[in-house]
Scaffold this active site. Structure first.
Site, PDB file in Angstrom:
ATOM      1  N   ARG A   1      -7.505  -7.649  -9.251  1.00 30.44           N
ATOM      2  CA  ARG A   1      -8.323  -8.830  -9.510  1.00 30.44           C
ATOM      3  C   ARG A   1      -9.720  -8.368  -9.934  1.00 30.44           C
ATOM      4  O   ARG A   1      -9.999  -7.166  -9.910  1.00 30.44           O
ATOM      5  CB  ARG A   1      -8.463  -9.639  -8.215  1.00 30.44           C
TER       6      ARG A   1
ATOM      7  N   HIS B   1     -16.591  -3.964   7.482  1.00 31.83           N
ATOM      8  CA  HIS B   1     -15.761  -4.122   6.275  1.00 31.83           C
ATOM      9  C   HIS B   1     -16.278  -5.196   5.317  1.00 31.83           C
ATOM     10  O   HIS B   1     -15.612  -5.512   4.342  1.00 31.83           O
ATOM     11  CB  HIS B   1     -14.294  -4.386   6.627  1.00 31.83           C
TER      12      HIS B   1
ATOM     13  N   TYR C   1      -7.615  10.698   9.137  1.00 31.85           N
ATOM     14  CA  TYR C   1      -8.812   9.850   9.141  1.00 31.85           C
ATOM     15  C   TYR C   1     -10.023  10.663   8.709  1.00 31.85           C
ATOM     16  O   TYR C   1     -10.345  11.694   9.302  1.00 31.85           O
ATOM     17  CB  TYR C   1      -9.035   9.269  10.544  1.00 31.85           C
TER      18      TYR C   1
ATOM     19  N   LYS D   1       0.814  -1.218   0.000  1.00 31.14           N
ATOM     20  CA  LYS D   1       0.000   0.000   0.000  1.00 31.14           C
ATOM     21  C   LYS D   1       0.850   1.273   0.000  1.00 31.14           C
ATOM     22  O   LYS D   1       0.421   2.308  -0.507  1.00 31.14           O
ATOM     23  CB  LYS D   1      -0.949   0.017   1.211  1.00 31.14           C
TER      24      LYS D   1
HETATM   25  C1  MV4 Z   1      -9.788   5.121   5.701  1.00 31.53           C
HETATM   26  C2  MV4 Z   1     -10.935   5.628   6.342  1.00 31.53           C
HETATM   27  C3  MV4 Z   1     -10.938   6.949   6.717  1.00 31.53           C
HETATM   28  N1  MV4 Z   1      -9.857   7.710   6.496  1.00 31.53           N
HETATM   29  N2  MV4 Z   1      -8.740   5.926   5.503  1.00 31.53           N
HETATM   30  C4  MV4 Z   1     -11.176   0.543   5.405  1.00 31.53           C
HETATM   31  C5  MV4 Z   1     -10.766  -0.496   4.415  1.00 31.53           C
HETATM   32  C6  MV4 Z   1      -9.556   0.031   3.730  1.00 31.53           C
HETATM   33  N3  MV4 Z   1      -9.559  -0.323   2.343  1.00 31.53           N
HETATM   34  C7  MV4 Z   1      -9.626   1.503   3.916  1.00 31.53           C
HETATM   35  N4  MV4 Z   1     -10.581   1.752   4.987  1.00 31.53           N
HETATM   36  C8  MV4 Z   1     -10.758   3.008   5.468  1.00 31.53           C
HETATM   37  N5  MV4 Z   1      -9.717   3.860   5.292  1.00 31.53           N
HETATM   38  C9  MV4 Z   1      -8.778   7.181   5.909  1.00 31.53           C
HETATM   39  N6  MV4 Z   1      -7.711   7.966   5.704  1.00 31.53           N
HETATM   40  C10 MV4 Z   1     -12.023   4.777   6.524  1.00 31.53           C
HETATM   41  C11 MV4 Z   1     -11.939   3.457   6.099  1.00 31.53           C
HETATM   42  C12 MV4 Z   1     -13.111   2.671   6.358  1.00 31.53           C
HETATM   43  C13 MV4 Z   1     -13.886   2.163   5.315  1.00 31.53           C
HETATM   44  C14 MV4 Z   1     -13.554   2.331   3.976  1.00 31.53           C
HETATM   45  C15 MV4 Z   1     -14.334   1.816   2.974  1.00 31.53           C
HETATM   46  C16 MV4 Z   1     -15.485   1.104   3.305  1.00 31.53           C
HETATM   47  C17 MV4 Z   1     -15.823   0.913   4.610  1.00 31.53           C
HETATM   48  C18 MV4 Z   1     -15.038   1.443   5.639  1.00 31.53           C
HETATM   49  C19 MV4 Z   1     -15.417   1.243   6.957  1.00 31.53           C
HETATM   50  C20 MV4 Z   1     -14.652   1.747   7.962  1.00 31.53           C
HETATM   51  C21 MV4 Z   1     -13.492   2.446   7.655  1.00 31.53           C
END
Ligand code: MV4
Length: 438
Positions: free
Chosen positions: A291, A235, A202, A116
């Site tokens: 994928r 998730h 965040y 990542k």
């Molecule tokens: C984040 C975020 C908020 N801010 N990054 C969760 C899975 C991963 N692919 C990235 N994720 C997140 N990254 C920042 N900078 C919130 C999430 C996240 C989230 C993202 C997509 C779908 C559902 C989620 C549920 C909780 C947190």
């Protein structure tokens, strides 16, 4: 052209791959665990070979067994499906070294995108916006404090080798940073054998938006629109739709331009997804999934394409069916994932139908849902000319869907789809928690 293809997967995606192969005139070989003998993919494939015990680690994750079976059954290609070995660069390499065609991008592309930190740097190089954060791995507490102070709290600590929400820590105040940095790094080490972590600002309640991409492996790239996957529980995605109600034409244009530049430079081959978080008019690159994805049907329905057939064709050296460039989207498609809440035998299964309805599954009446694998047993997808109509049609089809014998999330899906928040189109990744207070 490919004559015989091994599917290193199970369930509805294996069935979907068999369907594409039939249309391409490719014979299929299924692999299965001892528990999966009655799985529809085993019955539908031209041949099926048992590769081990029910736990995935002993069957569907056994790379050597898959390659051995592929060679033993005279296959010339391997499709990894989704999950399991689909983003495993070492498996892709093994397949290629055995002289087989790998249905996916080059192993080095999988490796680059799987890291990542590297993926983020590559995205930045192609002009994609990323959340404020560390430019690479964060190794010391002092460095973490400096970066977090620069971004502003809350911040999120992520594993470089992670993904899908595993090993993330949200930190609201500086006093909690050092401890969470240690925990995140040791969890990353334990889960991914790589303790490398990085920091981002965040975003609260963002949308999860992703673009469906197909690459011809020579720099030609088609973007088949975006999907909104914000409706998820811990998730696990529950509802996906295309287009996204939160993406403006301007945002779409910028996202697509960045995606074309990135995938073209990578000479990306086959199906891939680029994920973003969006908030208001802003969007930020998150990661690339090298994928095909579970939710690809919504993109197929709004672009009149066959993503799996094109993915296989392109990897076999055929010209890409999809025109390079950004595709226009026709109407609206919404998918509800149907999950079993417990193992058990399905007694009755009434499958919905009618205009604009698609039902992808591997189960049938009398099928026993197993405790070993993903709880998803079907995907119900509705297409119509507008979002309002597509959601109504999906609710109508959910009413027609009857599954007796195992508890499912059908009721919960109806609650979400008829909620004012979902219907308004204004919601983020926090929707599920908002509706069910958990
Ligand atoms: C984040 C975020 C908020 N801010 N990054 C969760 C899975 C991963 N692919 C990235 N994720 C997140 N990254 C920042 N900078 C919130 C999430 C996240 C989230 C993202 C997509 C779908 C559902 C989620 C549920 C909780 C947190």
């Amino acid at each position: 052209m490919i004559k015989r293809l091994l599917i290193a997967n199970r369930g509805e995606i294996a069935v979907r791959i068999i369907r594409a192969c039939r249309e391409l005139g490719i014979r299929t070989v299924a692999v299965y665990s001892t528990a999966d003998k009655e799985n529809l993919h085993v019955k539908m494939a031209d041949e099926a070979v048992c590769i081990g015990a029910p736990p995935s680690a002993k069957s569907y994750l056994n790379a050597d067994a898959c390659v051995t079976v592929a060679l033993g059954t005279k296959c010339d290609a391997v499709h990894p499906g989704v999950g399991f070995l689909s983003e495993n660069a070492a498996f892709a390499e093994k397949v290629q070294k055995a002289g087989l065609i790998w249905i996916g991008p080059e192993p080095e592309t999988i490796r680059l995108l799987g890291d990542k930190v590297q993926a983020r740097a590559t995205a930045v190089a192609h002009g994609l916006p990323v959340t404020p954060g560390s430019d690479g791995a964060v190794s010391s507490e002092a460095e973490a404090k400096k970066i977090a102070a620069r971004c502003g709290y809350p911040v999120i600590i992520k594993a470089a080798s992670g993904g899908g929400g595993k090993g993330m820590r949200i930190v609201y105040e500086e006093k909690d940073l050092a401890e969470n940095l240690k925990i995140a790094s040791s969890e990353a080490q334990a889960n991914f054998a790589d303790g490398t972590v990085y920091i981002e600002k965040y975003l609260v309640n963002p949308r999860h938006v992703e673009l469906q991409v197909l690459g011809d492996g020579k720099g030609g790239v088609a973007v088949l629109g975006e999907r909104d996957c914000s409706t998820q529980k811990n998730h696990q995605k529950l509802i996906e739709e295309s287009p996204s109600p939160g993406v403006s034409p301007e945002m779409r244009e910028k996202m697509c331009a960045g995606a074309v530049s990135l995938f073209s430079a990578l000479k990306y081959r086959g199906a891939g997804t680029i994920e973003f978080l969006a908030s208001g008019n802003e969007f930020f690159f998150m990661e690339v999934n090298a994928r095909v994805q579970v939710e690809h049907p919504v993109s197929e329905m709004v672009t009149s394409s066959d993503i799996i057939r094109d993915q296989i064709g392109v990897c076999a050296g055929l010209p890409m069916e999809a025109e390079p460039g950004v595709h226009a989207l026709n109407g609206w498609a919404v998918e509800a994932r149907i999950n079993a809440r417990a193992p058990g035998k399905i007694k009755t299964l009434h499958i919905p139908g009618g205009p604009g309805i698609r039902f992808d599954t591997f189960v049938y009446a009398d099928y026993s849902v197993l405790p070993f694998y993903d709880s998803m047993i079907a995907k119900l997808i509705a297409w119509d000319s507008t979002r309002e109509r597509a959601v109504k049609r999906l609710l109508r089809a959910l009413d027609e869907l009857k599954i007796d014998g195992v508890p499912t999330n059908i009721g919960e899906q109806k609650t979400i789809l008829s909620s004012p928040q979902f219907l308004s189109g204004h919601f983020g990744t926090g929707l599920y928690a908002e509706l069910f207070q958990q």
